[in-house]
Design a protein around this motif. Structure first.
Motif, PDB file in Angstrom:
ATOM      1  N   ARG A 204      43.074  49.010  25.473  1.00 30.47           N
ATOM      2  CA  ARG A 204      43.823  49.405  26.666  1.00 30.47           C
ATOM      3  C   ARG A 204      44.759  48.292  27.113  1.00 30.47           C
ATOM      4  O   ARG A 204      45.889  48.551  27.521  1.00 30.47           O
ATOM      5  CB  ARG A 204      42.864  49.789  27.791  1.00 30.47           C
ATOM      6  CG  ARG A 204      42.135  51.085  27.508  1.00 30.47           C
ATOM      7  CD  ARG A 204      41.204  51.447  28.626  1.00 30.47           C
ATOM      8  NE  ARG A 204      40.547  52.709  28.322  1.00 30.47           N
ATOM      9  CZ  ARG A 204      39.858  53.407  29.205  1.00 30.47           C
ATOM     10  NH1 ARG A 204      39.722  52.987  30.451  1.00 30.47           N
ATOM     11  NH2 ARG A 204      39.292  54.544  28.857  1.00 30.47           N
ATOM     12  N   ALA A 205      44.316  47.046  27.025  1.00 30.27           N
ATOM     13  CA  ALA A 205      45.183  45.910  27.362  1.00 30.27           C
ATOM     14  C   ALA A 205      46.302  45.802  26.335  1.00 30.27           C
ATOM     15  O   ALA A 205      47.469  45.566  26.693  1.00 30.27           O
ATOM     16  CB  ALA A 205      44.368  44.629  27.425  1.00 30.27           C
ATOM     17  N   GLN A 206      45.975  45.969  25.060  1.00 35.73           N
ATOM     18  CA  GLN A 206      46.977  45.873  24.004  1.00 35.73           C
ATOM     19  C   GLN A 206      48.012  46.992  24.122  1.00 35.73           C
ATOM     20  O   GLN A 206      49.189  46.785  23.823  1.00 35.73           O
ATOM     21  CB  GLN A 206      46.290  45.884  22.641  1.00 35.73           C
ATOM     22  CG  GLN A 206      45.498  44.611  22.411  1.00 35.73           C
ATOM     23  CD  GLN A 206      44.520  44.697  21.250  1.00 35.73           C
ATOM     24  OE1 GLN A 206      44.075  45.776  20.861  1.00 35.73           O
ATOM     25  NE2 GLN A 206      44.155  43.532  20.711  1.00 35.73           N
TER      26      GLN A 206
ATOM     27  N   ARG B 227      49.252  47.999  26.688  1.00 34.57           N
ATOM     28  CA  ARG B 227      50.184  47.587  27.748  1.00 34.57           C
ATOM     29  C   ARG B 227      51.007  46.366  27.324  1.00 34.57           C
ATOM     30  O   ARG B 227      51.598  45.689  28.142  1.00 34.57           O
ATOM     31  CB  ARG B 227      49.418  47.317  29.022  1.00 34.57           C
ATOM     32  CG  ARG B 227      48.962  48.625  29.667  1.00 34.57           C
ATOM     33  CD  ARG B 227      47.863  48.451  30.673  1.00 34.57           C
ATOM     34  NE  ARG B 227      47.487  49.722  31.256  1.00 34.57           N
ATOM     35  CZ  ARG B 227      46.740  50.641  30.679  1.00 34.57           C
ATOM     36  NH1 ARG B 227      46.279  50.456  29.469  1.00 34.57           N
ATOM     37  NH2 ARG B 227      46.429  51.766  31.284  1.00 34.57           N
TER      38      ARG B 227
ATOM     39  N   LEU C 220      49.898  43.520  25.884  1.00 37.18           N
ATOM     40  CA  LEU C 220      49.232  42.222  25.958  1.00 37.18           C
ATOM     41  C   LEU C 220      48.635  41.855  24.602  1.00 37.18           C
ATOM     42  O   LEU C 220      48.087  42.705  23.910  1.00 37.18           O
ATOM     43  CB  LEU C 220      48.143  42.250  27.022  1.00 37.18           C
ATOM     44  CG  LEU C 220      48.665  42.478  28.440  1.00 37.18           C
ATOM     45  CD1 LEU C 220      47.518  42.768  29.381  1.00 37.18           C
ATOM     46  CD2 LEU C 220      49.452  41.273  28.907  1.00 37.18           C
TER      47      LEU C 220
ATOM     48  N   PHE D 171      45.187  37.276  30.931  1.00 37.45           N
ATOM     49  CA  PHE D 171      45.367  38.433  31.796  1.00 37.45           C
ATOM     50  C   PHE D 171      44.146  38.614  32.677  1.00 37.45           C
ATOM     51  O   PHE D 171      43.054  38.153  32.357  1.00 37.45           O
ATOM     52  CB  PHE D 171      45.675  39.710  31.003  1.00 37.45           C
ATOM     53  CG  PHE D 171      44.776  39.970  29.831  1.00 37.45           C
ATOM     54  CD1 PHE D 171      43.565  40.613  29.987  1.00 37.45           C
ATOM     55  CD2 PHE D 171      45.165  39.587  28.552  1.00 37.45           C
ATOM     56  CE1 PHE D 171      42.740  40.872  28.909  1.00 37.45           C
ATOM     57  CE2 PHE D 171      44.345  39.841  27.456  1.00 37.45           C
ATOM     58  CZ  PHE D 171      43.141  40.485  27.630  1.00 37.45           C
TER      59      PHE D 171
ATOM     60  N   PHE E  81      42.373  41.722  34.904  1.00 41.54           N
ATOM     61  CA  PHE E  81      42.205  43.071  35.426  1.00 41.54           C
ATOM     62  C   PHE E  81      40.822  43.121  36.067  1.00 41.54           C
ATOM     63  O   PHE E  81      39.983  42.259  35.834  1.00 41.54           O
ATOM     64  CB  PHE E  81      42.293  44.113  34.304  1.00 41.54           C
ATOM     65  CG  PHE E  81      43.638  44.169  33.645  1.00 41.54           C
ATOM     66  CD1 PHE E  81      44.704  44.795  34.275  1.00 41.54           C
ATOM     67  CD2 PHE E  81      43.840  43.588  32.409  1.00 41.54           C
ATOM     68  CE1 PHE E  81      45.947  44.850  33.682  1.00 41.54           C
ATOM     69  CE2 PHE E  81      45.072  43.627  31.798  1.00 41.54           C
ATOM     70  CZ  PHE E  81      46.136  44.256  32.432  1.00 41.54           C
TER      71      PHE E  81
ATOM     72  N   CYS F 223      38.973  40.245  31.971  1.00 44.57           N
ATOM     73  CA  CYS F 223      39.726  39.049  32.325  1.00 44.57           C
ATOM     74  C   CYS F 223      39.706  38.076  31.147  1.00 44.57           C
ATOM     75  O   CYS F 223      38.679  37.871  30.519  1.00 44.57           O
ATOM     76  CB  CYS F 223      39.085  38.408  33.554  1.00 44.57           C
ATOM     77  SG  CYS F 223      39.800  36.840  34.028  1.00 44.57           S
TER      78      CYS F 223
END
Length: 170
Positions: free
Chosen positions: A66-68, A70, A72, A79, A81, A85
């Protein structure tokens, strides 16, 4: 070994064995003096540690993509969230985990935690509470604070992937 004066964690006064009489008072004193205490002895059950470890890895496997998605880069970017984190450029992640009293997951969509794993986290919280509450109760009593007002706000763990840098106590 020789304790270095510039390393406050080299001194063992923050470690307390739960096997010794009066461990609660010694642990409370360490918490007051050092800001933390490491309880030694009577560790959590191995099966519970394994179930919680697997649940944490599954949670990371859900959150990293999910981070990737976006943009990241888990290797390079820091990062923060609510659920995940990564503060530095290491392969170490802080992951928020469910507490027994949360009514639902903090993320929409499919959960990475099966009902059995959610039960493992609830059991871990119960065991941790069993060890920590006597220490906190003594600390509250010494400070005059209202012990019945204390509660756990959040729970989480740190996962260090292979290749991550060394982490000092904090």
């Amino acid at each position: 070994g020789v304790a270095r004066m510039d390393d406050p964690f080299a001194f063992p006064d923050h470690e307390v064995s739960v096997e010794q009489p009066g461990w609660e008072v010694a642990a409370s004193e360490s918490l007051r003096k050092n800001g933390f205490c490491a309880l030694r002895g009577s560790p959590l059950r191995a099966d519970l540690r394994a179930r919680c470890g697997l649940a944490a890895e599954q949670r990371l496997d859900l959150l990293l993509p999910r981070a990737q998605a976006r943009g990241l880069d888990a290797q390079k970017d820091a990062f923060m969230f609510r659920e995940l984190c990564k503060r530095m450029h290491h392969l170490r992640f802080d992951i928020r985990l469910p507490t027994p009293w949360e009514e639902k997951e903090t993320l929409p969509g499919p959960s990475a935690l099966s009902e059995a794993d959610t039960g493992a986290w609830a059991a871990l919280h119960a065991e941790a509470h069993h060890r920590a509450w006597p220490v906190l109760r003594d600390l509250f009593a010494a400070s005059g604070a209202e012990a019945d007002q204390a509660h756990v706000d959040i729970a989480g763990c740190v996962i260090s992937l292979p290749g991550s840098g060394e982490q000092k106590y904090h």
